[in-house]
Design a protein around this motif. Structure first.
Motif, PDB file in Angstrom:
ATOM      1  N   THR A  12       4.562 -33.152 -38.453  1.00  0.00           N
ATOM      2  CA  THR A  12       5.694 -32.256 -38.655  1.00  0.00           C
ATOM      3  C   THR A  12       6.734 -32.983 -39.506  1.00  0.00           C
ATOM      4  O   THR A  12       7.147 -34.098 -39.172  1.00  0.00           O
ATOM      5  N   VAL A  13       7.148 -32.374 -40.603  1.00  0.00           N
ATOM      6  CA  VAL A  13       8.129 -32.973 -41.518  1.00  0.00           C
ATOM      7  C   VAL A  13       9.481 -32.310 -41.284  1.00  0.00           C
ATOM      8  O   VAL A  13       9.600 -31.077 -41.334  1.00  0.00           O
ATOM      9  N   ILE A  14      10.506 -33.125 -41.008  1.00  0.00           N
ATOM     10  CA  ILE A  14      11.837 -32.626 -40.671  1.00  0.00           C
ATOM     11  C   ILE A  14      12.844 -33.180 -41.673  1.00  0.00           C
ATOM     12  O   ILE A  14      12.834 -34.382 -41.997  1.00  0.00           O
ATOM     13  N   ASP A  15      13.720 -32.313 -42.171  1.00  0.00           N
ATOM     14  CA  ASP A  15      14.780 -32.706 -43.100  1.00  0.00           C
ATOM     15  C   ASP A  15      15.899 -33.382 -42.300  1.00  0.00           C
ATOM     16  O   ASP A  15      16.472 -32.776 -41.376  1.00  0.00           O
ATOM     17  N   LYS A  16      16.230 -34.617 -42.659  1.00  0.00           N
ATOM     18  CA  LYS A  16      17.243 -35.359 -41.906  1.00  0.00           C
ATOM     19  C   LYS A  16      18.658 -34.814 -42.124  1.00  0.00           C
ATOM     20  O   LYS A  16      19.558 -35.087 -41.322  1.00  0.00           O
ATOM     21  N   THR A  33      19.411 -31.519 -42.340  1.00  0.00           N
ATOM     22  CA  THR A  33      19.584 -30.240 -41.639  1.00  0.00           C
ATOM     23  C   THR A  33      18.973 -30.230 -40.245  1.00  0.00           C
ATOM     24  O   THR A  33      19.250 -29.321 -39.454  1.00  0.00           O
ATOM     25  N   LEU A  34      18.127 -31.206 -39.948  1.00  0.00           N
ATOM     26  CA  LEU A  34      17.369 -31.266 -38.695  1.00  0.00           C
ATOM     27  C   LEU A  34      16.517 -30.013 -38.502  1.00  0.00           C
ATOM     28  O   LEU A  34      16.340 -29.507 -37.388  1.00  0.00           O
ATOM     29  N   GLU A  35      15.963 -29.526 -39.593  1.00  0.00           N
ATOM     30  CA  GLU A  35      15.076 -28.379 -39.572  1.00  0.00           C
ATOM     31  C   GLU A  35      13.687 -28.791 -40.042  1.00  0.00           C
ATOM     32  O   GLU A  35      13.550 -29.662 -40.914  1.00  0.00           O
ATOM     33  N   VAL A  36      12.660 -28.162 -39.461  1.00  0.00           N
ATOM     34  CA  VAL A  36      11.286 -28.403 -39.900  1.00  0.00           C
ATOM     35  C   VAL A  36      11.091 -27.762 -41.269  1.00  0.00           C
ATOM     36  O   VAL A  36      11.407 -26.575 -41.456  1.00  0.00           O
ATOM     37  N   VAL A  37      10.586 -28.545 -42.224  1.00  0.00           N
ATOM     38  CA  VAL A  37      10.386 -28.023 -43.578  1.00  0.00           C
ATOM     39  C   VAL A  37       8.915 -27.857 -43.933  1.00  0.00           C
ATOM     40  O   VAL A  37       8.572 -27.091 -44.843  1.00  0.00           O
ATOM     41  N   LYS A  38       8.027 -28.567 -43.220  1.00  0.00           N
ATOM     42  CA  LYS A  38       6.613 -28.456 -43.561  1.00  0.00           C
ATOM     43  C   LYS A  38       5.773 -29.042 -42.433  1.00  0.00           C
ATOM     44  O   LYS A  38       6.220 -29.952 -41.721  1.00  0.00           O
ATOM     45  N   THR A  39       4.591 -28.524 -42.275  1.00  0.00           N
ATOM     46  CA  THR A  39       3.602 -29.091 -41.366  1.00  0.00           C
ATOM     47  C   THR A  39       2.392 -29.507 -42.173  1.00  0.00           C
ATOM     48  O   THR A  39       1.808 -28.678 -42.898  1.00  0.00           O
ATOM     49  N   LEU A  40       2.031 -30.778 -42.097  1.00  0.00           N
ATOM     50  CA  LEU A  40       0.885 -31.300 -42.841  1.00  0.00           C
ATOM     51  C   LEU A  40      -0.342 -31.307 -41.931  1.00  0.00           C
ATOM     52  O   LEU A  40      -0.277 -31.809 -40.802  1.00  0.00           O
ATOM     53  N   ARG A  41      -1.453 -30.784 -42.447  1.00  0.00           N
ATOM     54  CA  ARG A  41      -2.701 -30.740 -41.675  1.00  0.00           C
ATOM     55  C   ARG A  41      -3.880 -30.926 -42.646  1.00  0.00           C
ATOM     56  O   ARG A  41      -4.694 -30.030 -42.855  1.00  0.00           O
ATOM     57  N   PRO A  42      -3.972 -32.099 -43.246  1.00  0.00           N
ATOM     58  CA  PRO A  42      -4.989 -32.301 -44.287  1.00  0.00           C
ATOM     59  C   PRO A  42      -6.414 -32.428 -43.776  1.00  0.00           C
ATOM     60  O   PRO A  42      -7.360 -32.198 -44.521  1.00  0.00           O
ATOM     61  N   LYS A  43      -6.584 -32.816 -42.496  1.00  0.00           N
ATOM     62  CA  LYS A  43      -7.923 -33.004 -41.928  1.00  0.00           C
ATOM     63  C   LYS A  43      -8.016 -32.241 -40.609  1.00  0.00           C
ATOM     64  O   LYS A  43      -7.887 -32.818 -39.531  1.00  0.00           O
ATOM     65  N   PRO A  44      -8.226 -30.940 -40.669  1.00  0.00           N
ATOM     66  CA  PRO A  44      -8.255 -30.148 -39.440  1.00  0.00           C
ATOM     67  C   PRO A  44      -9.245 -30.692 -38.412  1.00  0.00           C
ATOM     68  O   PRO A  44     -10.375 -31.047 -38.738  1.00  0.00           O
ATOM     69  N   GLY A  45      -8.766 -30.794 -37.178  1.00  0.00           N
ATOM     70  CA  GLY A  45      -9.604 -31.275 -36.096  1.00  0.00           C
ATOM     71  C   GLY A  45      -9.637 -32.774 -35.933  1.00  0.00           C
ATOM     72  O   GLY A  45     -10.190 -33.285 -34.951  1.00  0.00           O
ATOM     73  N   LYS A  46      -9.030 -33.529 -36.844  1.00  0.00           N
ATOM     74  CA  LYS A  46      -9.023 -34.993 -36.787  1.00  0.00           C
ATOM     75  C   LYS A  46      -7.635 -35.483 -36.378  1.00  0.00           C
ATOM     76  O   LYS A  46      -6.616 -34.953 -36.838  1.00  0.00           O
ATOM     77  N   THR A  47      -7.583 -36.502 -35.546  1.00  0.00           N
ATOM     78  CA  THR A  47      -6.295 -37.039 -35.092  1.00  0.00           C
ATOM     79  C   THR A  47      -5.552 -37.670 -36.265  1.00  0.00           C
ATOM     80  O   THR A  47      -6.061 -38.563 -36.941  1.00  0.00           O
TER      81      THR A  47
END
Length: 521
Positions: free
Chosen positions: A438-442, A444-458
């Motif tokens: 989870t990527v958060i803008d410092k 605004t303290l708002e979530v700006v993006k969710t990265l999921r490049p390898k679905p199912g992998k930790t």
């Protein structure tokens, strides 16, 4: 093949498919169950590995029903799986009872026995890295899949060396002040020192059956090792030769405890130590000119009266309102933010040696991975929570909650860099989103993006390059699925993939030595 033989073969295959283990496993006793299910993580002799030691001394605080519960259900915020779906209740109880019995032999750790395991070699006279690369912008990557440290160039993202380690290195590598050496500890008590310029191991020693973590003094002269079995703080010199053993017990010896963590406090020239069962905090000075210590509990002046001892490498004790299992230093190192597994969070002032404030943090904040940054003209701390799907942001002047940022699941690590606008939070222990960042803008303290490049992998544990331009995150999977992904911290796109063998962590020399505000210490 006869019909009867075919049916037997199908039954065997079905058993393997359902249980994931040979059918003979379920007809075996507790020793065989341990060998097949537990030894890979806890060691063949039960003295620890990836997981802690499972000896009577290490599980004595757990009643039999609690041990049964851990085997059946697993353990929060660890890699301990649940076996209720693979073993019968009778087998789980039998295994738990067996773990309460003593093995034939338990290793003893005295200064003499430690010295017998000590090895070192002369350090090469070098002015900089032999490979000619940047001495600071290099990473140490802990690859758990095949037990190596990978030294990675942070400019070109090239592997410079892969250095073999003991089994299950854990707790975060610690760098020397010049960035040349890195010291690591394995779960089973081995401490190793590597030369990042010569790209070789230069020293090692075994100090315990089970170890939590290590700290290196700010002057590079001492190494402190926190252990859970035996319950000791071991002080080593810079060459890893043993100097002193401090038992984890109260002054009156009525309380004793496993150690939960040790960290360096550079401005104080001391190590700070916390315990798993004892409501006490230690400050152990490595300044030879340290003032004498009244070796008594801070609130019991009668006990302390007349018991002054040299302050060098001797614990200064502070009693706490609760057992402090995890902690974080506020900037300046005067105040320490602590959390207990019972859900209490409070601030301890190391100068007056007492708790001075409580914190509005419920659940189980993971303070050891907290970071600080500037928000709206104030210095704040951000911490994940192992029981709540939120990132808590705390004002460090007022000890007040600024905001709770919702996450997809309980977070584990939070990381940033003073030159980056963003902070990254993983949820590696959350079954529903362990594959996300989870990527958060410092600002605004708002979530700006969710990265999921390898679905199912930790997908977890971010560390920035020295200049903050890129962030590296781990795909914590065995080969061939394990990898380091390089993320552009402006576009938030993955720009490179580096194969790795279950990389559980990576650490940048510059950020760690210079105490970057975006990394834990």
């Amino acid at each position: 093949m006869t019909l009867r033989t075919k049916k037997k073969a199908v039954a065997i295959v079905l058993a393997l498919w359902v249980f994931g283990h040979p059918p003979s496993l379920f007809a075996q006793g507790p020793e065989a169950l341990y060998r097949d299910l537990c030894a890979q993580c806890h060691g063949r002799d039960r003295t620890g590995g990836l997981g802690p030691a499972l000896l009577p001394e290490s599980v004595e605080r757990l009643r039999l029903p609690n041990v049964v519960d851990v085997i059946a259900k697993g353990r929060l915020a660890t890699q301990m799986p649940a076996f209720a779906g693979q073993l019968t209740p009778e087998q789980i109880t039998s295994l738990a009872q067996w773990l309460k019995t003593a093995p034939a032999e338990i290793p003893e750790f005295t200064l003499a026995t430690m010295r017998a395991t000590h090895w070192s070699k002369p350090v090469l006279p070098l002015d900089g890295p032999k490979d000619g690369g940047d001495r600071w912008n290099r990473f140490v990557v802990v690859e758990q899949g095949d037990h190596h440290l990978t030294v990675l160039d942070g400019e070109r993202f090239q592997v410079l060396a892969r250095l073999r380690t003991h089994y299950a290195v854990h707790g975060g590598p610690k760098f020397s002040p010049d960035g040349r050496f890195v010291t690591v500890a394995s779960r089973d008590g081995w401490v190793e020192k590597f030369d990042l310029w010569a790209l070789e191991k230069v020293a090692e020693i075994r100090v315990a059956v089970n170890t939590r973590n290590v700290a290196v003094s700010s002057d590079g002269c001492y190494v402190a090792v926190a252990n859970t079995l035996p319950e000791t703080l071991v002080i080593l010199d810079s060459n890893l030769a043993p100097i002193k053993i401090l038992p984890g017990q109260s002054l009156d010896r009525k309380e004793h405890s496993r150690l939960s963590a040790v960290y360096d406090a550079p401005p104080r020239k001391s190590f700070i130590v916390a315990f798993k069962e004892m409501p006490e905090l230690w400050e152990v000075s490595y300044d030879e000119a340290a003032e004498p210590v009244f070796d008594g509990l801070v609130h019991d002046h009668k006990m302390a009266e007349g018991l002054a001892v040299p302050g060098f490498l001797h614990p200064k004790r502070t009693r706490l309102p609760a057992v402090l299992d995890d902690f974080f230093f506020a900037p300046g190192y005067r105040n320490l933010i602590g959390a207990s597994r019972s859900g209490e969070s409070f601030v301890v002032n190391l100068d007056v040696r007492q708790a001075i404030a409580s914190l509005p943090l419920e659940g189980m904040p993971h303070l050891g991975s907290g970071i600080t940054f500037e928000y709206a003209g104030r210095r704040v701390m951000a911490t994940t929570n192992l029981r709540r799907a939120e990132l808590s942001v705390i004002d460090l002047d007022r000890w007040a909650l600024v905001k709770s940022v919702p996450l997809c699941g309980p977070g584990f690590f939070v990381r940033s860099h003073e030159k980056s606008r963003y902070l990254f939070v993983d949820s590696m222990m959350a079954p529903n989103c362990r594959d996300t960042l989870t990527v958060i803008d410092k600002t605004t303290l708002e979530v700006v993006k969710t990265l999921r490049p390898k679905p199912g992998k930790t997908f977890a544990h971010v560390e920035f390059t020295a200049d903050g331009r890129y962030a590296l995150a781990s795909v914590m999977e065995p080969a061939p699925d394990g990898a380091l992904l390089v993320i552009d911290t402006e576009s938030l796109e993955v720009v490179r993939e580096i194969p790795a063998h279950k990389p559980i962590g990576k650490y940048n020399a510059w950020n760690k030595v210079h105490r970057s505000e975006g990394t834990s210490w």
